[in-house]
Structure formats: structure tokens, C-alpha cells
Motif scaffolding. Sequence first.
Motif, PDB file in Angstrom:
ATOM      1  N   LEU A 244       0.837  -1.200   0.000  1.00 58.47           N
ATOM      2  CA  LEU A 244       0.000   0.000   0.000  1.00 58.47           C
ATOM      3  C   LEU A 244       0.873   1.252   0.000  1.00 58.47           C
ATOM      4  O   LEU A 244       0.595   2.229  -0.713  1.00 58.47           O
ATOM      5  N   HIS A 245       1.943   1.226   0.782  1.00 58.07           N
ATOM      6  CA  HIS A 245       2.865   2.359   0.848  1.00 58.07           C
ATOM      7  C   HIS A 245       3.543   2.568  -0.502  1.00 58.07           C
ATOM      8  O   HIS A 245       3.672   3.711  -0.970  1.00 58.07           O
ATOM      9  N   ALA A 246       3.969   1.472  -1.126  1.00 64.29           N
ATOM     10  CA  ALA A 246       4.618   1.554  -2.439  1.00 64.29           C
ATOM     11  C   ALA A 246       3.662   2.124  -3.480  1.00 64.29           C
ATOM     12  O   ALA A 246       4.045   2.957  -4.318  1.00 64.29           O
ATOM     13  N   ALA A 247       2.395   1.680  -3.444  1.00 65.22           N
ATOM     14  CA  ALA A 247       1.405   2.162  -4.411  1.00 65.22           C
ATOM     15  C   ALA A 247       1.145   3.657  -4.218  1.00 65.22           C
ATOM     16  O   ALA A 247       0.991   4.407  -5.199  1.00 65.22           O
ATOM     17  N   ALA A 248       1.106   4.100  -2.952  1.00 63.16           N
ATOM     18  CA  ALA A 248       0.871   5.513  -2.678  1.00 63.16           C
ATOM     19  C   ALA A 248       2.035   6.364  -3.193  1.00 63.16           C
ATOM     20  O   ALA A 248       1.824   7.451  -3.749  1.00 63.16           O
ATOM     21  N   LYS A 249       3.251   5.872  -3.022  1.00 64.76           N
ATOM     22  CA  LYS A 249       4.417   6.606  -3.534  1.00 64.76           C
ATOM     23  C   LYS A 249       4.379   6.677  -5.055  1.00 64.76           C
ATOM     24  O   LYS A 249       4.692   7.709  -5.654  1.00 64.76           O
ATOM     25  N   SER A 250       4.008   5.559  -5.670  1.00 65.59           N
ATOM     26  CA  SER A 250       3.933   5.518  -7.129  1.00 65.59           C
ATOM     27  C   SER A 250       2.894   6.497  -7.656  1.00 65.59           C
ATOM     28  O   SER A 250       3.114   7.212  -8.640  1.00 65.59           O
ATOM     29  N   SER A 251       1.737   6.541  -6.998  1.00 66.37           N
ATOM     30  CA  SER A 251       0.674   7.467  -7.404  1.00 66.37           C
ATOM     31  C   SER A 251       1.105   8.920  -7.233  1.00 66.37           C
ATOM     32  O   SER A 251       0.802   9.775  -8.078  1.00 66.37           O
ATOM     33  N   ALA A 252       1.829   9.186  -6.145  1.00 64.76           N
ATOM     34  CA  ALA A 252       2.296  10.556  -5.896  1.00 64.76           C
ATOM     35  C   ALA A 252       3.297  10.991  -6.956  1.00 64.76           C
ATOM     36  O   ALA A 252       3.280  12.131  -7.436  1.00 64.76           O
ATOM     37  N   ARG A 253       4.170  10.058  -7.364  1.00 61.83           N
ATOM     38  CA  ARG A 253       5.139  10.377  -8.415  1.00 61.83           C
ATOM     39  C   ARG A 253       4.431  10.641  -9.744  1.00 61.83           C
ATOM     40  O   ARG A 253       4.774  11.561 -10.476  1.00 61.83           O
ATOM     41  N   ALA A 254       3.432   9.786 -10.041  1.00 62.02           N
ATOM     42  CA  ALA A 254       2.704   9.941 -11.297  1.00 62.02           C
ATOM     43  C   ALA A 254       1.954  11.278 -11.337  1.00 62.02           C
ATOM     44  O   ALA A 254       1.905  11.954 -12.376  1.00 62.02           O
ATOM     45  N   ALA A 255       1.383  11.684 -10.211  1.00 60.93           N
ATOM     46  CA  ALA A 255       0.648  12.946 -10.148  1.00 60.93           C
ATOM     47  C   ALA A 255       1.564  14.141 -10.311  1.00 60.93           C
ATOM     48  O   ALA A 255       1.145  15.199 -10.801  1.00 60.93           O
ATOM     49  N   ALA A 256       2.822  13.977  -9.886  1.00 59.60           N
ATOM     50  CA  ALA A 256       3.777  15.080  -9.945  1.00 59.60           C
ATOM     51  C   ALA A 256       4.373  15.249 -11.346  1.00 59.60           C
ATOM     52  O   ALA A 256       4.959  16.284 -11.645  1.00 59.60           O
ATOM     53  N   GLU A 257       4.232  14.236 -12.196  1.00 58.17           N
ATOM     54  CA  GLU A 257       4.828  14.288 -13.542  1.00 58.17           C
ATOM     55  C   GLU A 257       3.935  15.071 -14.513  1.00 58.17           C
ATOM     56  O   GLU A 257       2.749  15.140 -14.360  1.00 58.17           O
TER      57      GLU A 257
END
Length: 257
Positions: A244-257
Motif C-alpha cells: 500500500l505504501h509503495a502504491a501511494a508513492k507511485s501514485s504521488a510520483r505519477a501525479a507530480a509528472e
Amino acid sequence: MQQPLVAISTDVRQFDNYIWHAAPQQYLEAALSGAGVFPVLVPSFGDRLDFDELLSSVDGVMVTGSKSNVHPSLYGGDASEANGPYDPARDATTLPLIRKAVERGVPLLAICRGIQEMNVALGGTLAAEIQEREGALDHRAPASDNQDERFAIRQTISIKPGSCLAGVFGAGEIMVNSVHRQAIDRLGSKLQIEAVAADGTVEAVSVRDARAFAVGVQWHPEYWVKSDSVSARIFHAFGDAARLHAAAKSSARAAAE
């Protein structure tokens, strides 16, 4: 999903004319097969390590058990030889790592020595030779050269209703193993009790209002993770939290791009 990276604590040992930073295979196997994560050993170099950088790169922290004890000078205890052995390099690494993981909301699982480190890191104290207390059970391993006998599941503990672990096991009693002679004395201010033994010994804690899974257990679920459903469930829960933590980090990175 790829295996999330999980930082694993190490003991400092000297053998074969070398100093080793190592972790027992049972913890690594439990992380890999039980939690489904990629275990990454963290050398015990204390404040020479950049814990913020480490925690930006991993999705969980697991603090293992060990033969050594937290040095009593860290909580105002008796630093006698009888309360050893000690591993000050590990203490200097795990205590700040635990505090940082809690602060940053990185999932945390602390086992045996790990729950004791967790308590000290968050302001608590430890009691030594708890089997000598009036009315106490003997929580030490049975005298045996057979590891299966030493780590046998033989002790009943009670899970607190409404606790984090009640969500994992359900409230009520479960059976665990018991291989320790120290335990939590004064509870750290950020912690809450999750489970107790019949004599009142604290068997599990969690971080109050934690941003992620942050649990410490006094028993050894890693030993029977492949054959005991109770042992397996806590690793499944930890692994799910890391994913869940990994998915949240991935989503945050995608939103920042």
C-alpha cells in the motif's frame, strides 16, 4: 506489483576474523515468503547512515530479534554483564530508524528485541529477568538443543478488542511461542498495548494514531511463518501495508509528472 523493498536490521558479530553485519535467515525468509517483500539489510553504522534517504527508498522496516539486548544506558537500566550481551552499534542504528519510520509513516514490524527497541526508541523502559517476578510465567525458551522445541508454540496471549492486531487475528486468544527474558516495563508514550500474556507481560504494541502499520510483537512469528496461520497473518498484514505504501508513492510520483 513488484516486491516492495523492506529495510531489515542487522546484528554486528565477529567471526572468521571478520566483523559481520548480518540477520538470521528465518527473518529474511519470512519477509520474502510470508510478507512477499524484498529484504534489504541495513548495516549498523548508526548516524553515519542517512535514514531519510533510506526511508525514501524502501516501503517498510522490519526490526529483527537477536540474542543481544538493548543497552540499559539508553533507558536508565542496570548496565551489568548479567543483562547482556549488548550490541551498541545496532542500538545506534535501529532506535533512530524506528523513530524516523514512525514519523514518516513507513510500515514497521518489530519482533522480540525489535519490540524492546521500539519501546525504548519511543521513551519506554525494559524489565530484565522477568521470570523472577512474583507470579510471572517463565517466558524463556525450554532448555533444548532442538530449535523446533525451543521455538514451540506453547503460550496463550490475549488480543485487545479494537486493536490493530484484532483486525489481523480477531479479538480474543491466540497461541504463540515465547523465547525471551526481558520485556516492556514502562510503555513508551506513543505506544498502546495490543496483546498481553496471562501474567500481564506485554506481548504486542502499536503506535497510537500511526500513519501506517506500526506493530511490535514479543514472540517469534518468523519461525513458523510457513506452517502456522497465526504466524503467517502478521507477515501478510505487514506485506500488504508495504505494498500500500509503495502504491501511494507511485501514485504521488505519477501525479507530480
